[in-house]
Design a protein around this motif. Structure first.
Motif, short mmCIF file in Angstrom:
data_model
loop_
_atom_site.label_atom_id
_atom_site.label_comp_id
_atom_site.label_asym_id
_atom_site.label_seq_id
_atom_site.Cartn_x
_atom_site.Cartn_y
_atom_site.Cartn_z
N UNK A 127 0.85 -1.19 0.00
CA UNK A 127 0.00 0.00 0.00
C UNK A 127 0.88 1.24 0.00
N UNK A 128 1.93 1.23 0.83
CA UNK A 128 2.83 2.38 0.86
C UNK A 128 3.52 2.56 -0.48
N UNK A 129 3.96 1.46 -1.11
CA UNK A 129 4.62 1.55 -2.41
C UNK A 129 3.66 2.07 -3.47
N UNK A 130 2.43 1.58 -3.45
CA UNK A 130 1.45 2.04 -4.42
C UNK A 130 1.17 3.52 -4.21
N UNK A 131 1.04 3.94 -2.97
CA UNK A 131 0.80 5.35 -2.67
C UNK A 131 1.98 6.19 -3.15
N UNK A 132 3.18 5.74 -2.88
CA UNK A 132 4.37 6.46 -3.33
C UNK A 132 4.41 6.51 -4.85
N UNK A 133 4.05 5.39 -5.48
CA UNK A 133 4.04 5.35 -6.93
C UNK A 133 3.02 6.34 -7.50
N UNK A 134 1.86 6.40 -6.89
CA UNK A 134 0.84 7.35 -7.34
C UNK A 134 1.34 8.79 -7.19
N UNK A 135 1.98 9.09 -6.06
CA UNK A 135 2.51 10.44 -5.85
C UNK A 135 3.56 10.76 -6.90
N UNK A 136 4.45 9.81 -7.16
CA UNK A 136 5.49 10.04 -8.17
C UNK A 136 4.88 10.25 -9.56
N UNK A 137 3.82 9.53 -9.89
CA UNK A 137 3.14 9.72 -11.17
C UNK A 137 2.53 11.12 -11.26
N UNK A 138 1.93 11.55 -10.15
CA UNK A 138 1.33 12.89 -10.13
C UNK A 138 2.41 13.96 -10.31
N UNK A 139 3.55 13.78 -9.66
CA UNK A 139 4.66 14.74 -9.82
C UNK A 139 5.12 14.74 -11.26
N UNK A 140 5.29 13.55 -11.85
CA UNK A 140 5.72 13.46 -13.25
C UNK A 140 4.72 14.17 -14.16
N UNK A 141 3.44 13.89 -13.94
CA UNK A 141 2.41 14.52 -14.78
C UNK A 141 2.44 16.04 -14.62
N UNK A 142 2.64 16.50 -13.40
CA UNK A 142 2.71 17.96 -13.17
C UNK A 142 3.92 18.55 -13.87
N UNK A 143 5.07 17.86 -13.81
CA UNK A 143 6.27 18.36 -14.49
C UNK A 143 6.08 18.36 -16.00
N UNK A 144 5.45 17.31 -16.52
CA UNK A 144 5.19 17.26 -17.97
C UNK A 144 4.25 18.39 -18.35
N UNK A 145 3.26 18.65 -17.52
CA UNK A 145 2.30 19.72 -17.81
C UNK A 145 3.01 21.07 -17.79
N UNK A 146 3.90 21.27 -16.80
CA UNK A 146 4.63 22.53 -16.72
C UNK A 146 5.55 22.68 -17.93
N UNK A 147 6.22 21.63 -18.28
CA UNK A 147 7.14 21.68 -19.41
C UNK A 147 6.37 21.95 -20.70
N UNK A 148 5.21 21.33 -20.82
CA UNK A 148 4.38 21.53 -22.01
C UNK A 148 3.87 22.96 -22.10
N UNK A 149 3.46 23.54 -20.96
CA UNK A 149 2.97 24.92 -20.97
C UNK A 149 4.12 25.90 -21.13
N UNK A 150 5.29 25.53 -20.68
CA UNK A 150 6.45 26.39 -20.85
C UNK A 150 6.87 26.45 -22.28
N UNK A 151 6.78 25.39 -23.03
CA UNK A 151 7.15 25.35 -24.43
C UNK A 151 6.13 26.12 -25.28
N UNK A 152 4.90 26.10 -24.86
CA UNK A 152 3.86 26.77 -25.62
C UNK A 152 4.04 28.28 -25.52
N UNK A 153 4.57 28.83 -24.40
CA UNK A 153 4.73 30.26 -24.23
C UNK A 153 5.92 30.78 -25.01
N UNK A 154 6.87 29.98 -25.26
CA UNK A 154 8.08 30.44 -25.95
C UNK A 154 7.85 30.63 -27.35
#
Length: 154
Positions: A127-154
């Motif tokens: 359960x702890x590993x799954x929770x950690x995995x979910x958190x890491x996926x959310x962080x990855x998705x947030x970073x991808x979203x930031x990177x995607x929005x950063x590229x669109x502004x340039x």
């Protein structure tokens, strides 16, 4: 000479394994326990059976051929010594029951509890590993979203 030394080292390693030591202890305890069971059969079970017939189970027999006279080495005829078989069977059943109820059953219950605790601990870790995995996926998705929005502004 080194071959002899390696054989001796191998034999020493074999003897020092936990299984061999446990087996040796079991054999010694079993031999001592056999005396106790034999005493119970001879001192308690045989007299109870003796209340019906004779106290010595070995004296129960059946003659199947010829005139059965005498006892021991001077006996004639062919006898079936079913009393001896009955005594040995009683000794075996008592020994097996005591070993099962005093050693095997408690050890099985203990090992089941240990296994249940281990599985519960593994489940918590999953359960702890799954929770950690979910958190890491959310962080990855947030970073991808930031990177995607950063590229669109340039």
């Amino acid at each position: 000479m080194s071959e002899k030394a390696s054989v001796l080292q191998g034999f020493k390693a074999f003897l020092m394994r936990g299984n061999v030591v446990d087996l040796a202890v079991a054999v010694v305890i079993g031999a001592a326990f056999t005396n106790i069971v034999n005493s119970v059969v001879k001192g308690v079970i045989n007299p109870l059976i003796g209340a019906i017939g004779t106290k010595n189970l070995d004296s129960y027999n059946s003659c199947i051929k010829g005139p059965c006279t005498g006892t021991g080495d001077t006996a004639t005829g062919v006898r079936i010594l079913w009393g001896s078989v009955l005594g040995a069977t009683l000794t075996f059943v008592i020994t097996a029951a005591v070993v099962y109820f005093l050693m095997v059953l408690p050890m099985s219950k203990y090992l089941a509890k240990v296994e249940a605790r281990r599985k519960a601990k593994e489940g918590t870790q999953e359960v702890m590993e799954i929770t950690e995995l979910e958190v890491l996926k959310e962080i990855r998705d947030a970073l991808v979203a930031q990177r995607g929005s950063g590229h669109a502004e340039r």
